[in-house]
Design a protein around this motif. Structure first.
Motif, PDB file in Angstrom:
ATOM      1  N   LYS A  63       1.123  -1.293   0.354  1.00  0.00           N
ATOM      2  CA  LYS A  63       0.179  -0.463  -0.173  1.00  0.00           C
ATOM      3  C   LYS A  63       0.856   1.358   0.028  1.00  0.00           C
ATOM      4  O   LYS A  63       1.100   2.343  -0.913  1.00  0.00           O
ATOM      5  CB  LYS A  63      -0.886  -0.165   1.615  1.00  0.00           C
ATOM      6  N   MET A  64       1.568   1.354   0.409  1.00  0.00           N
ATOM      7  CA  MET A  64       2.886   2.302   1.017  1.00  0.00           C
ATOM      8  C   MET A  64       3.589   2.760  -0.716  1.00  0.00           C
ATOM      9  O   MET A  64       3.171   3.625  -0.950  1.00  0.00           O
ATOM     10  CB  MET A  64       4.056   2.201   1.623  1.00  0.00           C
ATOM     11  N   HIS A  87       5.062   6.735   3.528  1.00  0.00           N
ATOM     12  CA  HIS A  87       6.477   5.971   3.444  1.00  0.00           C
ATOM     13  C   HIS A  87       6.100   6.186   5.782  1.00  0.00           C
ATOM     14  O   HIS A  87       6.214   4.898   6.163  1.00  0.00           O
ATOM     15  CB  HIS A  87       7.772   6.936   3.712  1.00  0.00           C
ATOM     16  N   HIS A  88       5.641   7.265   6.123  1.00  0.00           N
ATOM     17  CA  HIS A  88       5.072   6.589   7.693  1.00  0.00           C
ATOM     18  C   HIS A  88       3.775   6.176   7.693  1.00  0.00           C
ATOM     19  O   HIS A  88       4.165   5.556   9.341  1.00  0.00           O
ATOM     20  CB  HIS A  88       5.049   8.640   8.289  1.00  0.00           C
ATOM     21  N   GLN A  89       3.035   5.820   7.178  1.00  0.00           N
ATOM     22  CA  GLN A  89       1.589   5.667   6.965  1.00  0.00           C
ATOM     23  C   GLN A  89       1.863   3.305   7.263  1.00  0.00           C
ATOM     24  O   GLN A  89       1.917   3.427   7.621  1.00  0.00           O
ATOM     25  CB  GLN A  89       0.500   5.759   6.050  1.00  0.00           C
ATOM     26  N   GLU A 117       5.552   8.801  17.103  1.00  0.00           N
ATOM     27  CA  GLU A 117       6.570   9.812  17.061  1.00  0.00           C
ATOM     28  C   GLU A 117       6.086   9.962  15.186  1.00  0.00           C
ATOM     29  O   GLU A 117       5.668  10.612  14.826  1.00  0.00           O
ATOM     30  CB  GLU A 117       8.114   8.630  16.387  1.00  0.00           C
ATOM     31  N   ARG A 118       4.874   8.848  14.650  1.00  0.00           N
ATOM     32  CA  ARG A 118       5.360   9.163  12.684  1.00  0.00           C
ATOM     33  C   ARG A 118       3.635   9.441  13.098  1.00  0.00           C
ATOM     34  O   ARG A 118       3.485  10.606  12.068  1.00  0.00           O
ATOM     35  CB  ARG A 118       5.339   7.368  12.581  1.00  0.00           C
ATOM     36  N   GLU A 119       2.692   9.271  13.653  1.00  0.00           N
ATOM     37  CA  GLU A 119       1.843  10.036  14.094  1.00  0.00           C
ATOM     38  C   GLU A 119       1.737  11.647  13.752  1.00  0.00           C
ATOM     39  O   GLU A 119       1.204  12.594  14.056  1.00  0.00           O
ATOM     40  CB  GLU A 119       0.908   9.578  14.651  1.00  0.00           C
ATOM     41  N   VAL A 129       2.304  22.031   5.734  1.00  0.00           N
ATOM     42  CA  VAL A 129       1.774  23.056   3.827  1.00  0.00           C
ATOM     43  C   VAL A 129       0.795  22.975   4.469  1.00  0.00           C
ATOM     44  O   VAL A 129      -0.150  23.059   3.315  1.00  0.00           O
ATOM     45  CB  VAL A 129       2.534  21.265   3.357  1.00  0.00           C
ATOM     46  N   GLY A 130      -0.014  22.859   4.885  1.00  0.00           N
ATOM     47  CA  GLY A 130      -1.726  23.677   5.418  1.00  0.00           C
ATOM     48  C   GLY A 130      -2.662  22.777   4.865  1.00  0.00           C
ATOM     49  O   GLY A 130      -3.396  23.225   4.478  1.00  0.00           O
ATOM     50  N   GLN A 131      -1.805  22.126   4.617  1.00  0.00           N
ATOM     51  CA  GLN A 131      -3.306  20.115   4.952  1.00  0.00           C
ATOM     52  C   GLN A 131      -4.054  20.114   5.748  1.00  0.00           C
ATOM     53  O   GLN A 131      -3.589  19.633   6.960  1.00  0.00           O
ATOM     54  CB  GLN A 131      -2.726  19.183   4.772  1.00  0.00           C
ATOM     55  N   LEU A 132      -5.287  20.412   6.227  1.00  0.00           N
ATOM     56  CA  LEU A 132      -6.732  20.125   7.157  1.00  0.00           C
ATOM     57  C   LEU A 132      -6.868  19.029   7.054  1.00  0.00           C
ATOM     58  O   LEU A 132      -6.735  18.028   8.597  1.00  0.00           O
ATOM     59  CB  LEU A 132      -7.539  21.224   7.489  1.00  0.00           C
ATOM     60  N   VAL A 133      -6.892  17.952   6.653  1.00  0.00           N
ATOM     61  CA  VAL A 133      -7.310  16.592   6.319  1.00  0.00           C
ATOM     62  C   VAL A 133      -6.584  15.840   6.401  1.00  0.00           C
ATOM     63  O   VAL A 133      -4.962  15.668   6.131  1.00  0.00           O
ATOM     64  CB  VAL A 133      -8.407  16.235   5.184  1.00  0.00           C
ATOM     65  N   PRO A 134      -6.710  14.678   7.392  1.00  0.00           N
ATOM     66  CA  PRO A 134      -5.457  13.576   8.061  1.00  0.00           C
ATOM     67  C   PRO A 134      -5.515  12.559   6.464  1.00  0.00           C
ATOM     68  O   PRO A 134      -6.705  12.672   6.433  1.00  0.00           O
ATOM     69  CB  PRO A 134      -5.785  12.899   9.096  1.00  0.00           C
ATOM     70  N   ALA A 135      -3.805  12.363   6.582  1.00  0.00           N
ATOM     71  CA  ALA A 135      -4.005  11.220   5.401  1.00  0.00           C
ATOM     72  C   ALA A 135      -4.907   9.705   5.873  1.00  0.00           C
ATOM     73  O   ALA A 135      -5.030   9.543   7.205  1.00  0.00           O
ATOM     74  CB  ALA A 135      -2.790  10.530   5.546  1.00  0.00           C
ATOM     75  N   GLU A 136      -5.208   9.367   5.020  1.00  0.00           N
ATOM     76  CA  GLU A 136      -5.895   8.093   4.805  1.00  0.00           C
ATOM     77  C   GLU A 136      -5.232   6.821   6.268  1.00  0.00           C
ATOM     78  O   GLU A 136      -4.020   6.914   5.899  1.00  0.00           O
ATOM     79  CB  GLU A 136      -6.236   7.287   3.809  1.00  0.00           C
TER      80      GLU A 136
END
Length: 155
Positions: A63-64, A87-89, A117-119, A129-136
């Protein structure tokens, strides 16, 4: 022929830009080739925590690889965040697989630390970078519950 400082600065900036563009291009090509290749998953013969871990971690890594963007936006900072988020996910998902299947308490604590730490880093990158929506998320719960004992002594 004499070269001015302004010309040298222009040449330097042009060469740096060209190097960045070529680097992004070759990373994109390498990732695209990796995604189209055949990947064999090693699955242990016996039903076990090992089998569950192999399946979960291979799924997380696949998936990554698929989620890492191939196209550049032209914004180095956004491109960096876009590459690092999957990568972090992936690290979080493999850490969750360890918590689900692992038995060594030291390794499980390390997995919990990696997840936290990754979260935190993902939140910081999104904010930067101004992203308000968390990654899936993968939806796998973080748990510190230990699986039932098998009678095998930990090292």
């Amino acid at each position: 022929m004499q070269v001015s400082l302004r010309d040298l600065s222009f040449i330097r900036k042009t060469l740096i830009s060209l190097a960045i563009i070529l680097s992004i291009f070759w990373v994109s090509v390498a990732l695209a080739q990796h995604q189209t290749g055949t990947h064999r998953v090693r699955v242990p013969a016996a039903e076990s925590d090992e089998q569950g871990f192999v399946v979960d971690s291979e799924l997380a890594l696949s998936k990554m690889s698929l989620d890492i963007p191939v196209d550049s936006t032209g914004d180095v900072d956004r491109d960096f965040v876009a590459i690092m988020m999957p990568h972090h996910q992936g690290a979080i998902d493999v850490g969750r697989a360890e918590l689900k299947c692992g038995r060594n308490e030291d390794v499980r604590r390390i997995a919990q630390s990696i997840i936290a730490e990754r979260e935190s880093e993902m939140s910081a990158m999104r904010a930067a970078v101004g992203q308000l929506v968390p990654a899936e998320s993968s939806g796998m719960p973080i748990t510190s519950e230990r699986p039932p004992s098998t009678g095998i002594q930990e090292k």
